[in-house]
Design a protein around this motif. Structure first.
Motif, PDB file in Angstrom:
ATOM      1  N   SER A  49       0.823  -1.221   0.000  1.00 53.06           N
ATOM      2  CA  SER A  49       0.000   0.000   0.000  1.00 53.06           C
ATOM      3  C   SER A  49       0.851   1.261   0.000  1.00 53.06           C
ATOM      4  O   SER A  49       0.326   2.366   0.139  1.00 53.06           O
ATOM      5  CB  SER A  49      -0.914   0.021   1.233  1.00 53.06           C
ATOM      6  N   GLY A  50       2.171   1.109  -0.089  1.00 54.99           N
ATOM      7  CA  GLY A  50       3.041   2.284  -0.155  1.00 54.99           C
ATOM      8  C   GLY A  50       3.358   2.921   1.186  1.00 54.99           C
ATOM      9  O   GLY A  50       3.775   4.074   1.247  1.00 54.99           O
ATOM     10  N   ILE A  51       3.161   2.188   2.280  1.00 54.73           N
ATOM     11  CA  ILE A  51       3.511   2.719   3.613  1.00 54.73           C
ATOM     12  C   ILE A  51       4.891   2.174   3.981  1.00 54.73           C
ATOM     13  O   ILE A  51       5.088   0.954   4.032  1.00 54.73           O
ATOM     14  CB  ILE A  51       2.481   2.280   4.681  1.00 54.73           C
ATOM     15  N   ASP A 133      -5.770  -3.182   0.859  1.00 52.22           N
ATOM     16  CA  ASP A 133      -5.039  -2.042   0.313  1.00 52.22           C
ATOM     17  C   ASP A 133      -5.355  -0.816   1.168  1.00 52.22           C
ATOM     18  O   ASP A 133      -6.449  -0.254   1.085  1.00 52.22           O
ATOM     19  CB  ASP A 133      -5.471  -1.812  -1.142  1.00 52.22           C
ATOM     20  N   TYR A 134      -4.386  -0.419   2.017  1.00 47.53           N
ATOM     21  CA  TYR A 134      -4.629   0.703   2.922  1.00 47.53           C
ATOM     22  C   TYR A 134      -4.667   2.036   2.174  1.00 47.53           C
ATOM     23  O   TYR A 134      -5.186   3.019   2.701  1.00 47.53           O
ATOM     24  CB  TYR A 134      -3.554   0.762   4.011  1.00 47.53           C
ATOM     25  N   SER A 135      -4.131   2.088   0.932  1.00 50.65           N
ATOM     26  CA  SER A 135      -4.171   3.352   0.189  1.00 50.65           C
ATOM     27  C   SER A 135      -5.610   3.662  -0.256  1.00 50.65           C
ATOM     28  O   SER A 135      -6.013   4.817  -0.317  1.00 50.65           O
ATOM     29  CB  SER A 135      -3.204   3.337  -1.004  1.00 50.65           C
ATOM     30  N   ASP A 136      -6.410   2.623  -0.518  1.00 52.55           N
ATOM     31  CA  ASP A 136      -7.844   2.823  -0.816  1.00 52.55           C
ATOM     32  C   ASP A 136      -8.566   3.402   0.394  1.00 52.55           C
ATOM     33  O   ASP A 136      -9.427   4.272   0.278  1.00 52.55           O
ATOM     34  CB  ASP A 136      -8.508   1.463  -1.143  1.00 52.55           C
ATOM     35  N   LEU A 138      -7.226   5.146   2.835  1.00 50.49           N
ATOM     36  CA  LEU A 138      -6.806   6.540   3.053  1.00 50.49           C
ATOM     37  C   LEU A 138      -7.547   7.469   2.075  1.00 50.49           C
ATOM     38  O   LEU A 138      -7.966   8.574   2.453  1.00 50.49           O
ATOM     39  CB  LEU A 138      -5.290   6.682   2.888  1.00 50.49           C
ATOM     40  N   LYS A 139      -7.713   7.015   0.848  1.00 52.84           N
ATOM     41  CA  LYS A 139      -8.424   7.822  -0.158  1.00 52.84           C
ATOM     42  C   LYS A 139      -9.851   8.109   0.322  1.00 52.84           C
ATOM     43  O   LYS A 139     -10.356   9.235   0.246  1.00 52.84           O
ATOM     44  CB  LYS A 139      -8.443   7.031  -1.479  1.00 52.84           C
TER      45      LYS A 139
END
Length: 402
Positions: A49-51, A133-136, A138-139
């Motif tokens: 997820s880019g963390i 997916d934690y980036s979803d 956060l969005k």
């Protein structure tokens, strides 16, 4: 250099409902799915997820976990700025102070978070099997202009009273929180995964710590306080695979689901969302000409000369000729001697099961028990371990344990 979001991973759980498996092991370090440990899932989710900054809050039996995490290299978390950090409770000047609750654990690590000055903090649980997916997430949090968001899953209404439940309106804004209610008003179960705006989280942690009556817990204290103050709180619907593996039957079930990825939704063979782990460094596995292996996961270093059906063998397991393994989870470096029958059970690491011993049994209809053998136990020749037994000490030759 400020980070947009960092992760704080709560990995201090004792996992007492896993009994013999966690007597000498933190729950997030419990082996899972042939070549993983439970903590590989949230760590891999972070990387995917880019963390790149993760604080792991440990407490109970942290040695194996600390050694396993190391410098974070298997998960690409060995960074100069950020990376993975194991955070045990601080040694106070007046003596050591254990983490008193989930909120207190984060409170004690405010200085760590402030080093990265993040806009957002995601709080994760170290004892769930979940691909997310934690980036979803956060969005969603940003789009709603939320101050706090929680990942929720719809659960069957008949099970709802076992969970912390979020009651939300048509816009997913949370209006009420129910902790394991007798009469649920919602079937949106909290997954224990939260995103906070850091300034809001910090304020509530400091206030919570100053309250002598607080249990210092997110579910019991922080979330109700946010609600009381009318903060902008939203429920993020998650529909992927999620399982709390806090009991022996749920841990066994989740391992079995690995063998049927099409039906269960957990696919450990997905190239687009890899689950990373610290590998054993062993040679490849070997299955002899006389062996029979069906619908099983056989990991590095295994030697199979017997029969293995619908089972998971972790690294370095040996199944001798004439031994039978079915519906079983066999953790690393365990030896199953010839003629032994091992079924419907979880066997810990470094166990020896003697010749013609019987461990567990295929359940009759309606039965649910899962036999469990703790790590480093020896089951003697012709010994019997019943279908519901929890074994933490050696069983002598010919003995029975039920």
């Amino acid at each position: 250099m400020a980070k947009e979001m960092i992760a704080m991973l709560l990995a201090g759980g004792q996992g007492s409902r896993l009994y013999v498996l966690t007597q000498k092991l933190a729950k997030p370090a419990v082996p899972f799915g042939g070549k993983y440990r439970i903590i590989d899932f949230p760590l891999s989710n972070c990387v995917n997820s880019g963390i790149d900054t993760v604080g792991i809050l440990t407490q109970y039996q942290p040695l194996v976990l600390n050694e396993y995490i190391g410098n974070g290299q298997p998960w690409d978390l060995d960074r100069l700025h950020g990376g993975v950090h194991v955070l045990p409770p601080y040694q106070q000047a007046s003596g050591s102070d254990w983490y008193k609750g989930t909120a207190n654990a984060i409170y004690q690590n405010i200085p760590f978070i402030e080093r990265y000055n993040p806009q957002y903090v995601i709080i994760l649980s170290g004892d769930q099997i979940c691909k997310q997916d934690y980036s979803d997430f956060l969005k969603f949090h940003k789009e709603k202009n939320a101050e706090f968001s929680v990942a929720v899953m719809e659960v069957p209404w008949e099970d709802a009273s076992r969970f912390g439940l979020m009651v939300a309106d048509g816009d997913d804004r949370i209006t009420e929180f129910q902790e394991k209610p007798k009469e649920p008003k919602s079937n949106l179960a909290s997954m224990g995964i939260y995103i906070f705006n850091w300034d809001v989280l910090r304020k509530y942690l400091v206030e919570d710590e100053a309250d002598p009556t607080s249990e210092n817990d997110f579910g019991n204290n922080i979330i109700p306080n946010l609600l009381k103050d009318g903060r902008r709180m939203y429920a993020y619907h998650f529909s992927g695979y999620w399982k709390d593996v806090g009991t022996i039957p749920s841990l066994w079930e989740a391992n079995m689901e690995v063998l049927n990825p099409e039906d269960s939704g957990i696919n450990l063979f997905d190239e687009n969302w890899k689950i990373y782990s610290r590998n054993s460094g062993m040679t490849g596995h070997r299955i002899s000409a006389d062996a029979l292996v069906e619908n099983s996961m056989i990991t590095d270093g295994c030697r199979v000369d017997g029969t293995v059906k619908h089972s998971i063998l972790f690294a370095g397991v040996k199944v001798e000729e004439g031994a039978k393994v079915e519906d079983a989870v066999i953790m690393g470096n365990t030896i199953i001697r010839s003629g032994a029958v091992v079924s419907h059970c979880i066997v810990g690491e470094n166990v020896e099961i003697g010749q013609h011993a019987v461990v567990g049994a295929m359940p009759a209809e309606g039965e649910k028990g899962v036999a469990t053998v703790g790590p480093r136990v020896t089951i003697g020749e012709r010994a019997k371990v019943g279908p519901n037994a929890m074994v933490s000490n050696d069983v002598k030759e010919g003995e029975e344990q039920w």
